[in-house]
Design a protein around this motif. Structure first.
Motif, PDB file in Angstrom:
ATOM      1  N   GLU A  64      34.595  54.337  56.259  1.00 36.85           N
ATOM      2  CA  GLU A  64      33.019  55.450  56.441  1.00 36.85           C
ATOM      3  C   GLU A  64      31.852  54.164  55.957  1.00 36.85           C
ATOM      4  OE1 GLU A  64      34.459  58.728  56.208  1.00 36.85           O
ATOM      5  OE2 GLU A  64      36.227  58.421  55.146  1.00 36.85           O
ATOM      6  N   GLN A  65      32.200  53.880  56.337  1.00 33.61           N
ATOM      7  CA  GLN A  65      30.806  52.646  57.130  1.00 33.61           C
ATOM      8  C   GLN A  65      30.671  52.890  58.468  1.00 33.61           C
ATOM      9  OE1 GLN A  65      31.225  48.688  55.057  1.00 33.61           O
ATOM     10  NE2 GLN A  65      30.378  49.665  52.592  1.00 33.61           N
ATOM     11  N   ALA A  84      22.886  51.220  58.749  1.00 36.10           N
ATOM     12  CA  ALA A  84      22.755  51.349  58.095  1.00 36.10           C
ATOM     13  C   ALA A  84      21.922  52.486  58.912  1.00 36.10           C
ATOM     14  CB  ALA A  84      21.867  51.172  56.242  1.00 36.10           C
ATOM     15  N   HIS A  85      21.704  53.504  58.379  1.00 35.81           N
ATOM     16  CA  HIS A  85      20.430  54.574  58.803  1.00 35.81           C
ATOM     17  C   HIS A  85      19.211  53.753  58.566  1.00 35.81           C
ATOM     18  CE1 HIS A  85      18.732  58.880  59.515  1.00 35.81           C
ATOM     19  NE2 HIS A  85      17.882  58.622  58.379  1.00 35.81           N
ATOM     20  N   SER A  89      27.547  62.194  60.146  1.00 40.19           N
ATOM     21  CA  SER A  89      28.978  61.257  59.535  1.00 40.19           C
ATOM     22  C   SER A  89      29.904  61.635  58.711  1.00 40.19           C
ATOM     23  CB  SER A  89      27.865  59.811  59.001  1.00 40.19           C
ATOM     24  OG  SER A  89      27.977  60.139  57.373  1.00 40.19           O
ATOM     25  N   TYR A  96      27.755  60.521  54.125  1.00 42.34           N
ATOM     26  CA  TYR A  96      27.310  59.783  54.557  1.00 42.34           C
ATOM     27  C   TYR A  96      25.507  60.778  54.677  1.00 42.34           C
ATOM     28  CZ  TYR A  96      22.037  57.748  54.557  1.00 42.34           C
ATOM     29  OH  TYR A  96      20.741  57.315  55.215  1.00 42.34           O
ATOM     30  N   SER A 145      26.607  64.998  55.852  1.00 47.75           N
ATOM     31  CA  SER A 145      27.718  64.552  55.369  1.00 47.75           C
ATOM     32  C   SER A 145      28.850  65.693  55.998  1.00 47.75           C
ATOM     33  CB  SER A 145      27.502  64.556  53.713  1.00 47.75           C
ATOM     34  OG  SER A 145      28.823  64.160  53.686  1.00 47.75           O
TER      35      SER A 145
END
Length: 407
Positions: A70-71, A99-100, A118, A121, A248
């Motif tokens: 999930e990254q 990251a965002h 995502s 997230y 999410s």
């Protein structure tokens, strides 16, 4: 590229000075960013050559973006000009978390990264105060999800997410199309964006909440316009839930499942904010619907103007003791018409053989169709979602063209 398909897809957006518009990238397997050269046997998944990739030092296979646990991850593919995240150069072949709102730099090409959708997230969830969300998420059983979104990439991704969750998805890119789909078959839930080409998505939300039968249909706003003012406006228009972008998938599935369960159990009516007013067109007798039109006045959340046009109808300000019968004149005074430059008799709306026409009544400040001025006393045909402007007062008209599809 090799790699297992992700359970939930990602949708990321790249923006930069060299890109004429945001570049959306769907990620279900590792993707290579680089520069395609004619004759190359293994082109990159995302080609930056059209945006000056060579000039800015982008290699043919420059960087790889992937997702794990999930990254979002990125690694440099051992390039001479390097890959940078927020100014720090990455070691070749070494993965780095992305990251965002990070700044990704390939050679000298700077790209801002935004996560749109995502697996887990998300930016935030807002709901009607009285609404209860169930703890468990249940798979869909073929219920219809109506998606109102004009961004094709986002719409397709939302549809994919819903279909993988067991639902059937239908997409509309504008409010008028969404109204048609809504009237053809009641959806189990509606996902809508705010910024649309014809009018605000909240106008569709208000349309649903004024319906005499289907006003409890669950509505979820999915939008990046997440100011407190916009969220409050959505709640006042009757939205059940406001999901900020990034979205999410886990949260989206959860709220869709919960709202559908409540709708099917009959408990949703307890929480639904129903707007006062009569459902546009639905309240018009079936035999008259081919002559019916609805006009939304921009900036006003009250019920739209619903008309059955069997003879010319004039629009303007209060007529007083004029010659036009009150029943054939629409008084726009309550919309601050005088300050918008609306004449007493400003325009006429005609219906001829099932088609609608606008006629300027030789007004002082003019009548405009989609921004173009029309000549006085000349009949100009209008289409669904046409913007009609009287002076500076904007209205949007829609009507049902496919009578045979009416329920």
């Amino acid at each position: 590229m090799m790699g297992e398909t992700l359970t939930s897809p990602w949708l990321i957006e790249l923006t930069g000075a060299q890109l004429p518009k945001p570049l959306k990238v769907r990620l279900e397997k590792p993707l290579v960013l680089g520069r395609y050269v004619e004759g190359e046997s293994s082109p990159p998944d995302v080609d930056l050559a059209p945006f000056g990739g060579a000039k800015h030092g982008v290699s043919r296979h420059h960087a790889e973006i992937s997702a794990e646990h999930e990254q979002l991850l990125v690694k440099d593919l051992d390039t001479p000009n390097g890959t940078f995240v927020n100014g720090a150069r990455l070691k070749p072949k070494e993965v780095h978390r992305l990251a965002h709102n990070d700044r990704l730099q390939l050679g000298r090409m700077k790209l801002d990264v935004q996560i749109v959708i995502s697996p887990t997230y998300g930016s935030g969830v807002h709901k009607q105060p009285s609404l209860q969300i169930h703890d468990q998420t249940h798979p869909g059983a073929g219920q219809l999800v109506l998606i109102l979104e004009d961004d094709t990439d986002v719409a397709k991704m939302l549809a994919l997410v819903m279909e993988r969750a067991g639902y059937v998805a239908k997409i509309s890119s504008d409010v008028v199309g969404a109204i048609r789909l809504f009237n053809q078959k009641r959806p189990a839930v509606i996902l809508l964006d705010l910024m649309l080409p014809d009018m605000s998505g909240l106008e569709f939300c208000r349309y649903v909440r004024r319906d005499v039968v289907k006003n409890t249909t669950p509505i979820i706003v999915v939008s990046a316009a997440k100011s407190a003012e916009k969220i409050n406006e959505a709640m006042q228009a009757g939205a059940d839930i406001f999901l900020d972008k990034p979205v999410s998938v886990q949260e989206l599935r959860h709220v869709v499942s919960s709202l559908i369960a409540q709708q099917e159990s009959g408990s949703s009516a307890i929480y639904t904010k129903q707007l006062v007013g009569t459902a546009p067109l639905k309240a018009v007798p079936a035999e008259s619907r081919k002559d019916a039109a609805v006009l939304f006045v921009a900036g006003y959340a009250e019920a739209p103007i619903t008309l059955t046009v069997t003879q010319p109808i004039s629009f303007g300000r209060a007529m007083g003791t004029g010659n036009v019968p009150a029943k054939n004149h629409i008084d726009l005074t309550r919309y601050d018409a005088i300050n918008y430059g609306v004449s007493r008799v400003h325009m006429y709306l005609h219906n001829k053989e099932g088609k609608f026409f606008v006629e300027d009544a030789d007004s002082i400040n003019g009548t405009y169709i989609n921004g173009d001025s029309i000549k006085p006393h000349e009949l100009v045909a209008v289409k669904n979602s046409t913007e009609i402007r009287l002076g500076q007062l904007r209205m949007y008209i829609y009507f049902l063209e496919d009578e045979e599809k009416m329920p």
